[in-house]
Design a protein around this motif. Structure first.
Motif, PDB file in Angstrom:
ATOM      1  N   THR A 114     -34.549 -39.379 -24.056  1.00  0.00           N
ATOM      2  CA  THR A 114     -33.553 -39.428 -22.993  1.00  0.00           C
ATOM      3  C   THR A 114     -34.173 -40.074 -21.761  1.00  0.00           C
ATOM      4  O   THR A 114     -35.301 -39.737 -21.382  1.00  0.00           O
ATOM      5  CB  THR A 114     -33.055 -38.015 -22.636  1.00  0.00           C
ATOM      6  OG1 THR A 114     -32.554 -37.384 -23.816  1.00  0.00           O
ATOM      7  CG2 THR A 114     -31.944 -38.078 -21.607  1.00  0.00           C
ATOM      8  N   ILE A 115     -33.445 -41.004 -21.183  1.00  0.00           N
ATOM      9  CA  ILE A 115     -33.912 -41.714 -19.996  1.00  0.00           C
ATOM     10  C   ILE A 115     -32.889 -41.475 -18.894  1.00  0.00           C
ATOM     11  O   ILE A 115     -31.696 -41.752 -19.064  1.00  0.00           O
ATOM     12  CB  ILE A 115     -34.058 -43.222 -20.258  1.00  0.00           C
ATOM     13  CG1 ILE A 115     -34.915 -43.482 -21.493  1.00  0.00           C
ATOM     14  CG2 ILE A 115     -34.643 -43.934 -19.032  1.00  0.00           C
ATOM     15  CD1 ILE A 115     -34.850 -44.911 -22.006  1.00  0.00           C
ATOM     16  N   GLU A 116     -33.354 -40.944 -17.771  1.00  0.00           N
ATOM     17  CA  GLU A 116     -32.478 -40.664 -16.636  1.00  0.00           C
ATOM     18  C   GLU A 116     -32.807 -41.626 -15.500  1.00  0.00           C
ATOM     19  O   GLU A 116     -33.963 -41.759 -15.106  1.00  0.00           O
ATOM     20  CB  GLU A 116     -32.668 -39.222 -16.152  1.00  0.00           C
ATOM     21  CG  GLU A 116     -32.384 -38.162 -17.197  1.00  0.00           C
ATOM     22  CD  GLU A 116     -32.765 -36.777 -16.707  1.00  0.00           C
ATOM     23  OE1 GLU A 116     -32.950 -36.611 -15.482  1.00  0.00           O
ATOM     24  OE2 GLU A 116     -32.901 -35.877 -17.552  1.00  0.00           O
ATOM     25  N   THR A 117     -31.794 -42.295 -14.977  1.00  0.00           N
ATOM     26  CA  THR A 117     -31.954 -43.146 -13.805  1.00  0.00           C
ATOM     27  C   THR A 117     -30.942 -42.667 -12.747  1.00  0.00           C
ATOM     28  O   THR A 117     -30.075 -41.845 -13.063  1.00  0.00           O
ATOM     29  CB  THR A 117     -31.697 -44.631 -14.128  1.00  0.00           C
ATOM     30  OG1 THR A 117     -30.284 -44.878 -14.171  1.00  0.00           O
ATOM     31  CG2 THR A 117     -32.304 -45.029 -15.467  1.00  0.00           C
ATOM     32  N   SER A 166     -29.664 -42.382 -23.966  1.00  0.00           N
ATOM     33  CA  SER A 166     -30.356 -41.657 -25.033  1.00  0.00           C
ATOM     34  C   SER A 166     -30.461 -42.503 -26.290  1.00  0.00           C
ATOM     35  O   SER A 166     -29.552 -43.265 -26.621  1.00  0.00           O
ATOM     36  CB  SER A 166     -29.659 -40.329 -25.341  1.00  0.00           C
ATOM     37  OG  SER A 166     -28.428 -40.550 -25.985  1.00  0.00           O
ATOM     38  N   TYR A 177     -37.177 -43.631 -12.682  1.00  0.00           N
ATOM     39  CA  TYR A 177     -36.543 -43.066 -13.874  1.00  0.00           C
ATOM     40  C   TYR A 177     -37.422 -41.966 -14.451  1.00  0.00           C
ATOM     41  O   TYR A 177     -38.630 -41.905 -14.191  1.00  0.00           O
ATOM     42  CB  TYR A 177     -36.271 -44.148 -14.926  1.00  0.00           C
ATOM     43  CG  TYR A 177     -37.513 -44.800 -15.502  1.00  0.00           C
ATOM     44  CD1 TYR A 177     -38.189 -44.221 -16.587  1.00  0.00           C
ATOM     45  CD2 TYR A 177     -38.012 -45.993 -14.986  1.00  0.00           C
ATOM     46  CE1 TYR A 177     -39.322 -44.811 -17.126  1.00  0.00           C
ATOM     47  CE2 TYR A 177     -39.140 -46.589 -15.514  1.00  0.00           C
ATOM     48  CZ  TYR A 177     -39.787 -45.994 -16.579  1.00  0.00           C
ATOM     49  OH  TYR A 177     -40.924 -46.572 -17.112  1.00  0.00           O
ATOM     50  N   LYS A 178     -36.806 -41.103 -15.247  1.00  0.00           N
ATOM     51  CA  LYS A 178     -37.528 -40.043 -15.945  1.00  0.00           C
ATOM     52  C   LYS A 178     -37.238 -40.167 -17.434  1.00  0.00           C
ATOM     53  O   LYS A 178     -36.117 -40.493 -17.830  1.00  0.00           O
ATOM     54  CB  LYS A 178     -37.059 -38.658 -15.468  1.00  0.00           C
ATOM     55  CG  LYS A 178     -37.341 -38.362 -14.009  1.00  0.00           C
ATOM     56  CD  LYS A 178     -36.770 -36.990 -13.662  1.00  0.00           C
ATOM     57  CE  LYS A 178     -36.953 -36.682 -12.188  1.00  0.00           C
ATOM     58  NZ  LYS A 178     -36.325 -35.384 -11.821  1.00  0.00           N
ATOM     59  N   ILE A 179     -38.247 -39.891 -18.252  1.00  0.00           N
ATOM     60  CA  ILE A 179     -38.008 -39.875 -19.697  1.00  0.00           C
ATOM     61  C   ILE A 179     -38.299 -38.475 -20.238  1.00  0.00           C
ATOM     62  O   ILE A 179     -39.190 -37.776 -19.753  1.00  0.00           O
ATOM     63  CB  ILE A 179     -38.842 -40.931 -20.442  1.00  0.00           C
ATOM     64  CG1 ILE A 179     -40.344 -40.638 -20.354  1.00  0.00           C
ATOM     65  CG2 ILE A 179     -38.544 -42.321 -19.932  1.00  0.00           C
ATOM     66  CD1 ILE A 179     -41.170 -41.487 -21.298  1.00  0.00           C
ATOM     67  N   LEU A 237     -34.344 -50.549 -15.499  1.00  0.00           N
ATOM     68  CA  LEU A 237     -34.693 -49.186 -15.130  1.00  0.00           C
ATOM     69  C   LEU A 237     -35.374 -49.104 -13.772  1.00  0.00           C
ATOM     70  O   LEU A 237     -35.329 -48.062 -13.115  1.00  0.00           O
ATOM     71  CB  LEU A 237     -35.624 -48.575 -16.195  1.00  0.00           C
ATOM     72  CG  LEU A 237     -35.076 -48.438 -17.614  1.00  0.00           C
ATOM     73  CD1 LEU A 237     -36.064 -47.666 -18.464  1.00  0.00           C
ATOM     74  CD2 LEU A 237     -33.724 -47.762 -17.622  1.00  0.00           C
ATOM     75  N   PHE A 295     -42.390 -46.885 -24.767  1.00  0.00           N
ATOM     76  CA  PHE A 295     -41.645 -45.663 -25.049  1.00  0.00           C
ATOM     77  C   PHE A 295     -41.893 -45.184 -26.487  1.00  0.00           C
ATOM     78  O   PHE A 295     -41.929 -43.974 -26.740  1.00  0.00           O
ATOM     79  CB  PHE A 295     -40.151 -45.872 -24.799  1.00  0.00           C
ATOM     80  CG  PHE A 295     -39.779 -45.932 -23.338  1.00  0.00           C
ATOM     81  CD1 PHE A 295     -40.669 -45.534 -22.360  1.00  0.00           C
ATOM     82  CD2 PHE A 295     -38.537 -46.399 -22.938  1.00  0.00           C
ATOM     83  CE1 PHE A 295     -40.336 -45.583 -21.011  1.00  0.00           C
ATOM     84  CE2 PHE A 295     -38.188 -46.451 -21.597  1.00  0.00           C
ATOM     85  CZ  PHE A 295     -39.090 -46.043 -20.627  1.00  0.00           C
TER      86      PHE A 295
END
Length: 305
Positions: free
Chosen positions: A201-204, A210, A181-183, A177, A296
């Protein structure tokens, strides 16, 4: 040289997932079983043909051990893991290492200072079909979903007992990651604080990941799906691998003779830990990845409060 390894906590998980595998590895390991119950110790020694045993953790630590497997309740992990590491032993412990992120960080730091392995038992990482998913290139979307039929569990317990697997599997399949990244956590509870539905949800910059747990579903299932420019790849209940691409679709299932402990990753996980001890190899479950899984889970629990 033969390894000598202690095993403490001989309850359901140890008897179902670990002792059957350990019994087959006696050419590599002298296992020392440990429980406070003499009758249980005698019964399990006879059942698995394991000669060595003792009735207390302190007695176990007096032996010339190389490592210890800890299968006791989560609340005892911190105490037992710390004691074992301070004795200079490598440690394998069931997930979660602890529900306290400060304890998790402390124990990994202690293991590093002692130059000892601290391996948390995330068996899905070693399941053959998930290993196959992990080796796919150009992963774009990763979705891990676990469902249960009409299950009622307090949110913290459900997250650290069940959702921890979906989160860890998602992180295992994802690229590193990094820091960018954003969660986005989501939790739905009933009036009594029991978890019904949760998603992380994890955005990279390159992937959308997810991890979902639905305790009010109409089926008990665990699905890992992964999308790449080459197709959609799915693993159902760790036993069925499906490839869907524009030109064709294929289904692969585990061979009839493959044991459940093999397909679910327990046998290869135990072997990986023993091999790491024998070869002075790397931790089969990298600490930085395990730390993120625990972090997390903590974020999910904190989000509900």
């Amino acid at each position: 040289m033969m390894l000598k390894i202690g095993v403490i906590g001989l309850g359901n998980i140890a008897q179902k997932a670990y002792l059957p595998v350990m019994a087959q590895m006696q050419d590599r390991v002298d296992w020392v079983l440990c429980t406070r119950q003499p009758a249980k110790l005698a019964q399990l020694q006879a059942q698995y043909h394991l000669e060595s045993g003792c009735l207390s953790f302190d007695t176990l630590l007096e032996q010339p051990l190389d490592a210890v497997f800890i299968h006791t309740p989560t609340a005892t992990h911190y105490q037992y893991v710390k004691q074992a590491l301070l004795h200079g032993l490598h440690v394998f412990v069931d997930k979660p290492l602890s529900e306290n992120p400060l304890e998790v960080a402390e124990l990994y730091k202690l293991a590093a200072s002692k130059e000892r392995l601290l391996t948390v038992g995330f068996n899905r990482r070693f399941a053959p079909f998930l290993q196959k998913l992990n080796h796919l290139p150009d992963k774009q979307l990763i979705n891990i979903t676990k469902t249960r039929v009409a299950t009622s569990q307090p949110t913290p317990f459900a997250i650290y007992d069940l959702m921890i697997h979906t989160i860890d599997t998602a992180l295992f399949l994802a690229d590193s990651l990094g820091t960018n990244y954003k969660i986005r956590p989501y939790c739905q509870q009933d009036a009594n604080g029991n978890l019904q539905l949760a998603q992380l949800t994890i955005e990279t910059p390159r992937q959308l990941i997810s991890a979902t747990l639905n305790l009010q579903s109409g089926t008990n299932q665990e699905i890992a799906s992964l999308q790449t420019p080459h197709g959609l790849f799915t693993v159902d209940n760790l036993t069925r691998y499906t490839t869907q691409a524009a030109e064709d679709s294929r289904i692969q299932t585990a061979a009839d003779w493959t044991s459940t402990l093999e397909t679910r990753g327990f046998a290869p996980m135990i072997d990986a830990f023993i091999t790491a001890l024998e070869t002075n190899g790397a931790n089969p479950v990298p600490p930085e990845s395990s730390l993120l899984t625990h972090q997390f889970c903590h974020e999910m629990v904190h989000f509900t409060k």
